[in-house]
Write a protein that holds these residues in place. Structure first.
Motif, PDB file in Angstrom:
ATOM      1  N   SER A 134     -21.258  16.923  -2.390  1.00  0.00           N
ATOM      2  CA  SER A 134     -21.437  15.466  -2.258  1.00  0.00           C
ATOM      3  C   SER A 134     -20.408  14.690  -3.074  1.00  0.00           C
ATOM      4  CB  SER A 134     -22.848  15.073  -2.704  1.00  0.00           C
ATOM      5  OG  SER A 134     -23.024  15.481  -4.056  1.00  0.00           O
ATOM      6  N   VAL A 135     -20.017  15.202  -4.242  1.00  0.00           N
ATOM      7  CA  VAL A 135     -19.041  14.480  -5.086  1.00  0.00           C
ATOM      8  C   VAL A 135     -17.676  14.471  -4.397  1.00  0.00           C
ATOM      9  CG1 VAL A 135     -17.799  14.524  -7.289  1.00  0.00           C
ATOM     10  CG2 VAL A 135     -20.273  14.972  -7.222  1.00  0.00           C
ATOM     11  N   VAL A 136     -17.300  15.595  -3.825  1.00  0.00           N
ATOM     12  CA  VAL A 136     -16.004  15.684  -3.122  1.00  0.00           C
ATOM     13  C   VAL A 136     -16.012  14.766  -1.904  1.00  0.00           C
ATOM     14  CG1 VAL A 136     -14.542  17.225  -1.750  1.00  0.00           C
ATOM     15  CG2 VAL A 136     -15.476  17.999  -3.938  1.00  0.00           C
ATOM     16  N   ARG A 137     -17.125  14.790  -1.135  1.00  0.00           N
ATOM     17  CA  ARG A 137     -17.200  13.939   0.058  1.00  0.00           C
ATOM     18  C   ARG A 137     -17.119  12.469  -0.310  1.00  0.00           C
ATOM     19  NH1 ARG A 137     -20.820  16.283   4.569  1.00  0.00           N
ATOM     20  NH2 ARG A 137     -21.332  14.110   4.876  1.00  0.00           N
ATOM     21  N   LYS A 138     -17.827  12.086  -1.376  1.00  0.00           N
ATOM     22  CA  LYS A 138     -17.806  10.673  -1.790  1.00  0.00           C
ATOM     23  C   LYS A 138     -16.407  10.286  -2.276  1.00  0.00           C
ATOM     24  CE  LYS A 138     -19.297   6.561  -2.906  1.00  0.00           C
ATOM     25  NZ  LYS A 138     -19.471   5.546  -1.816  1.00  0.00           N
ATOM     26  N   ALA A 139     -15.774  11.173  -3.029  1.00  0.00           N
ATOM     27  CA  ALA A 139     -14.426  10.868  -3.556  1.00  0.00           C
ATOM     28  C   ALA A 139     -13.447  10.671  -2.408  1.00  0.00           C
ATOM     29  CB  ALA A 139     -13.961  12.000  -4.471  1.00  0.00           C
ATOM     30  N   LEU A 140     -13.545  11.517  -1.380  1.00  0.00           N
ATOM     31  CA  LEU A 140     -12.618  11.390  -0.251  1.00  0.00           C
ATOM     32  C   LEU A 140     -12.925  10.127   0.554  1.00  0.00           C
ATOM     33  CD1 LEU A 140     -10.208  12.948   0.815  1.00  0.00           C
ATOM     34  CD2 LEU A 140     -11.691  14.024   2.496  1.00  0.00           C
ATOM     35  N   ASP A 141     -14.224   9.824   0.711  1.00  0.00           N
ATOM     36  CA  ASP A 141     -14.608   8.583   1.406  1.00  0.00           C
ATOM     37  C   ASP A 141     -13.985   7.383   0.691  1.00  0.00           C
ATOM     38  OD1 ASP A 141     -17.929   8.013   2.847  1.00  0.00           O
ATOM     39  OD2 ASP A 141     -15.923   8.035   3.714  1.00  0.00           O
ATOM     40  N   VAL A 142     -14.121   7.371  -0.633  1.00  0.00           N
ATOM     41  CA  VAL A 142     -13.597   6.247  -1.423  1.00  0.00           C
ATOM     42  C   VAL A 142     -12.074   6.182  -1.299  1.00  0.00           C
ATOM     43  CG1 VAL A 142     -13.232   5.447  -3.809  1.00  0.00           C
ATOM     44  CG2 VAL A 142     -15.524   6.131  -3.046  1.00  0.00           C
ATOM     45  N   LEU A 143     -11.409   7.333  -1.390  1.00  0.00           N
ATOM     46  CA  LEU A 143      -9.945   7.329  -1.278  1.00  0.00           C
ATOM     47  C   LEU A 143      -9.505   6.780   0.074  1.00  0.00           C
ATOM     48  CD1 LEU A 143      -9.070  10.734  -2.961  1.00  0.00           C
ATOM     49  CD2 LEU A 143      -8.149   8.500  -3.632  1.00  0.00           C
ATOM     50  N   PHE A 144     -10.207   7.182   1.135  1.00  0.00           N
ATOM     51  CA  PHE A 144      -9.815   6.708   2.477  1.00  0.00           C
ATOM     52  C   PHE A 144     -10.143   5.227   2.646  1.00  0.00           C
ATOM     53  CE2 PHE A 144      -9.056  10.482   5.512  1.00  0.00           C
ATOM     54  CZ  PHE A 144      -8.385  11.173   4.526  1.00  0.00           C
ATOM     55  N   ILE A 145     -11.267   4.782   2.095  1.00  0.00           N
ATOM     56  CA  ILE A 145     -11.603   3.341   2.162  1.00  0.00           C
ATOM     57  C   ILE A 145     -10.522   2.533   1.442  1.00  0.00           C
ATOM     58  CG2 ILE A 145     -13.179   1.559   1.283  1.00  0.00           C
ATOM     59  CD1 ILE A 145     -15.488   3.580   1.746  1.00  0.00           C
ATOM     60  N   ILE A 146     -10.116   3.017   0.279  1.00  0.00           N
ATOM     61  CA  ILE A 146      -9.130   2.299  -0.545  1.00  0.00           C
ATOM     62  C   ILE A 146      -7.796   2.192   0.191  1.00  0.00           C
ATOM     63  CG2 ILE A 146      -7.575   2.977  -2.440  1.00  0.00           C
ATOM     64  CD1 ILE A 146     -10.009   3.198  -4.183  1.00  0.00           C
ATOM     65  N   HIS A 147      -7.468   3.205   0.988  1.00  0.00           N
ATOM     66  CA  HIS A 147      -6.163   3.208   1.677  1.00  0.00           C
ATOM     67  C   HIS A 147      -6.214   2.551   3.058  1.00  0.00           C
ATOM     68  CE1 HIS A 147      -5.227   6.286  -1.387  1.00  0.00           C
ATOM     69  NE2 HIS A 147      -3.977   5.926  -1.195  1.00  0.00           N
ATOM     70  N   ALA A 148      -7.400   2.093   3.484  1.00  0.00           N
ATOM     71  CA  ALA A 148      -7.608   1.735   4.897  1.00  0.00           C
ATOM     72  C   ALA A 148      -6.755   0.578   5.379  1.00  0.00           C
ATOM     73  CB  ALA A 148      -9.089   1.456   5.142  1.00  0.00           C
ATOM     74  N   ASP A 149      -6.508  -0.429   4.541  1.00  0.00           N
ATOM     75  CA  ASP A 149      -5.623  -1.516   4.970  1.00  0.00           C
ATOM     76  C   ASP A 149      -5.048  -2.242   3.764  1.00  0.00           C
ATOM     77  OD1 ASP A 149      -5.541  -4.686   6.411  1.00  0.00           O
ATOM     78  OD2 ASP A 149      -4.400  -2.976   7.126  1.00  0.00           O
ATOM     79  N   HIS A 150      -3.942  -2.946   4.008  1.00  0.00           N
ATOM     80  CA  HIS A 150      -3.337  -3.703   2.914  1.00  0.00           C
ATOM     81  C   HIS A 150      -2.435  -4.802   3.450  1.00  0.00           C
ATOM     82  CE1 HIS A 150      -2.004  -4.006  -1.429  1.00  0.00           C
ATOM     83  NE2 HIS A 150      -3.330  -3.961  -1.461  1.00  0.00           N
ATOM     84  N   GLU A 151      -2.911  -5.497   4.435  1.00  0.00           N
ATOM     85  CA  GLU A 151      -2.254  -6.589   5.175  1.00  0.00           C
ATOM     86  C   GLU A 151      -0.839  -6.221   5.593  1.00  0.00           C
ATOM     87  OE1 GLU A 151      -1.325 -10.122   2.132  1.00  0.00           O
ATOM     88  OE2 GLU A 151       0.151  -8.989   3.249  1.00  0.00           O
ATOM     89  N   GLN A 152       0.172  -7.024   5.342  1.00  0.00           N
ATOM     90  CA  GLN A 152       1.471  -6.838   6.014  1.00  0.00           C
ATOM     91  C   GLN A 152       2.422  -5.951   5.211  1.00  0.00           C
ATOM     92  OE1 GLN A 152       1.380  -7.930   9.094  1.00  0.00           O
ATOM     93  NE2 GLN A 152      -0.607  -8.831   8.598  1.00  0.00           N
ATOM     94  N   ASN A 153       1.952  -4.793   4.730  1.00  0.00           N
ATOM     95  CA  ASN A 153       2.841  -3.866   4.019  1.00  0.00           C
ATOM     96  C   ASN A 153       3.881  -3.306   4.970  1.00  0.00           C
ATOM     97  OD1 ASN A 153       1.713  -1.119   5.114  1.00  0.00           O
ATOM     98  ND2 ASN A 153      -0.007  -2.475   4.691  1.00  0.00           N
ATOM     99  N   CYS A 154       4.812  -2.534   4.429  1.00  0.00           N
ATOM    100  CA  CYS A 154       5.956  -2.034   5.215  1.00  0.00           C
ATOM    101  C   CYS A 154       5.521  -1.283   6.461  1.00  0.00           C
ATOM    102  CB  CYS A 154       6.805  -1.153   4.305  1.00  0.00           C
ATOM    103  SG  CYS A 154       8.200  -0.395   5.106  1.00  0.00           S
ATOM    104  N   SER A 155       4.590  -0.351   6.339  1.00  0.00           N
ATOM    105  CA  SER A 155       4.217   0.478   7.510  1.00  0.00           C
ATOM    106  C   SER A 155       3.389  -0.320   8.512  1.00  0.00           C
ATOM    107  CB  SER A 155       3.456   1.722   7.052  1.00  0.00           C
ATOM    108  OG  SER A 155       2.337   1.374   6.262  1.00  0.00           O
TER     109      SER A 155
END
Ligand code: SDX
Length: 432
Positions: free
Chosen positions: A214-235
């Motif tokens: 559960s700790v690994v799953r939550k950590a990965l969920d959080v990492l993916f949520i954090i990376h999910a968007d960031h408005e008009q970045n380069c990519s």
């Protein structure tokens, strides 16, 4: 009464409309500037240029605020899941129970890639960088879905394209990893959720079935949520640019993956760990690296530090740093690079060079330490960033494609080259 900005050019006054956002951001609308004045604006690297209006993500770089569709990133990390955030970013609202079930079922249904594609992976050498494989494979997905390549898609065709990409990019990433370690590909299991399936496809082998705790799953969920968007970045801007030509979404996402690969963008998470390992191998003396980063004659930059928008602590770095301690403690890992990272951060944040330039740790500074703890190899770090960013790329593409009167992106330039001159035949050019 419309607010305007006054401009005087060669003694002639012009009024330019002011655009104000829901968070009081202000812009001067220059869409008529060239037609009315013959002048264009000049802003290399677009530091002062808004490419669009958007309702997806809001960032306040001075206050360290990041919200997806109005929801604060810290609250989403604590209370939501990556799949729910995918729905929120792409469709604009948190899903009802029925909407969420239908969305997950649709994504799950596309958890296989055409069997022919497996042979593509075998053609790459084992040392091939997974980002090269991922961008090529995402574009190659279009070959197997010709019905989804139309420039003018119906809503249903758009949904079909979106759910296939969300599901299959994860499979391609796992297969790229398996190729790099010489292991057999592992298929998705219908009873597992999105991220558990990804970890299963990555780490299950014929000898053992991987069961993330559960700790690994939550950590990965959080990492993916954090990376999910960031408005008009380069990519994301790259995805919008490619999509604006009405190229299909597979092509636009493939281009976004390539843009993300750069060490000044998503590739920084790999560069950070390589930098921390170099410091560790050199005896842990991070102060030497601080001096290198400040030396204008040295191209070295403190990777994972600085940001075009955040002139305060990146809120994502703060959340990841907290999870670093949690995950490493839970897994009983003592990673020397974490202590080096903390020491580096402390030294930089008290150094005038970094203070004057408002250089703080960004999303990439600590993320690699968690990925390592989850047994993700370094050359897969930016692939993890791409998987997290996929819903954001899709949301921005969809927002642009659905914009009434959408036009192809085509910036202008100021020409500084040779003026008109006549062709000189080879015999008359003399020697240099
Ligand atoms: C991401 O845009 C996004 O939203 C991106 C992202 C996302 O979620 O999509 O947040 C993800 O890409 C995060 C950034 C990851 N990249 C890195 O960590 C690489 C290291 N950082 C730098 O290369 C830089 O800070 C950038 C690329 C992130 C930002 O570059 P800018 O905005 O063009 O800043 P700049 O180059 O104009 O720097 C201003 C000054 C310069 O010094 P002076 O010329 O004023 O003397 O700060 C210095 C730079 O030399 N500087 C650094 C530095 N970053 C900037 N000096 C040392 N180390 C650094 N990391």
């Amino acid at each position: 009464m419309e607010k305007t900005a006054q401009l005087e050019i060669e003694g002639r006054p012009y009024s330019l409309p002011i655009v104000e956002g829901t968070e009081d951001e202000k812009a001067i609308d220059v869409q008529r500037l060239r037609a009315d004045t013959g002048y264009i604006t000049l802003d290399p690297s677009y530091g002062n240029t808004g490419a669009c209006v958007s309702t997806i993500t809001y960032i306040d770089g001075d206050k360290g605020i990041l919200r997806y569709r109005g929801y604060d990133i810290a609250e989403l990390c604590e209370r939501s899941t990556f799949m729910e955030v995918c729905f929120l970013l792409i469709y604009g609202e948190l899903p009802t129970d029925e909407e969420f079930s239908r969305f997950k079922e649709r994504v799950l249904a596309h958890s296989l890639i055409h069997e022919d594609m497996k042979s593509f992976f075998q053609s790459y050498p084992g040392h091939a960088h997974p980002m090269a494989i991922l961008s090529a494979m995402v574009c190659s997905l279009s070959v197997y879905h010709p019905q989804l390549l139309k420039a003018e898609q119906t809503g249903e065709e758009r949904e079909e394209t979106i759910s296939r990409l969300l599901s299959k990019v994860r499979v391609l990433a796992a297969f790229a990893y398996k190729r790099s370690v010489g292991e057999a590909f592992v298929y998705s299991r219908p009873e597992l959720d999105y991220l558990a399936n990804f970890l299963h496809m990555m780490f299950t082998t014929p000898m053992r079935t991987y069961e993330p705790d559960s700790v690994v799953r939550k950590a990965l969920d959080v990492l993916f949520i954090i990376h999910a968007d960031h408005e008009q970045n380069c990519s994301t801007s790259t995805v919008r640019m490619v999509g604006s030509s009405k190229a299909n979404l597979f092509a636009a996402i493939s281009a976004g993956i390539c843009a993300l690969w750069g060490p000044w963008h998503g590739g920084a998470n790999q560069s950070v760990i390589e930098m921390l390992e170099e410091i560790h191998m050199a005896g842990g003396n991070y102060k030497k690296f601080i001096e290198k980063a400040k030396d204008k004659n040295d191209p070295f930059r403190l990777m994972g530090f600085g940001h075009r928008v955040y002139k305060n602590y990146d809120p994502r770095a703060e959340i990841i740093k907290k999870y670093c301690d949690q995950v490493l403690d839970h897994l009983g890992i003592n990673d020397p690079t974490l202590e080096i990272a903390k020491g580096l951060e402390e030294a930089a944040l008290t150094d005038q060079y970094f203070i004057e330039r408002k250089l703080y740790p960004n999303v990439d500074f600590y993320s690699g330490i968690i990925y390592r703890a989850l047994q993700i190899p370094t050359n897969m770090f930016t692939v993890m960033f791409a998987l997290g960013r996929l819903p954001g790329w899709i949301a921005h593409w969809k927002e642009m494609i659905e914009e009434p009167g959408m036009r192809i992106a085509r910036p202008r330039q100021v020409y500084m080259g040779a003026t008109r001159r006549d062709y000189v035949p080879l015999a008359q050019r003399g020697s240099n």
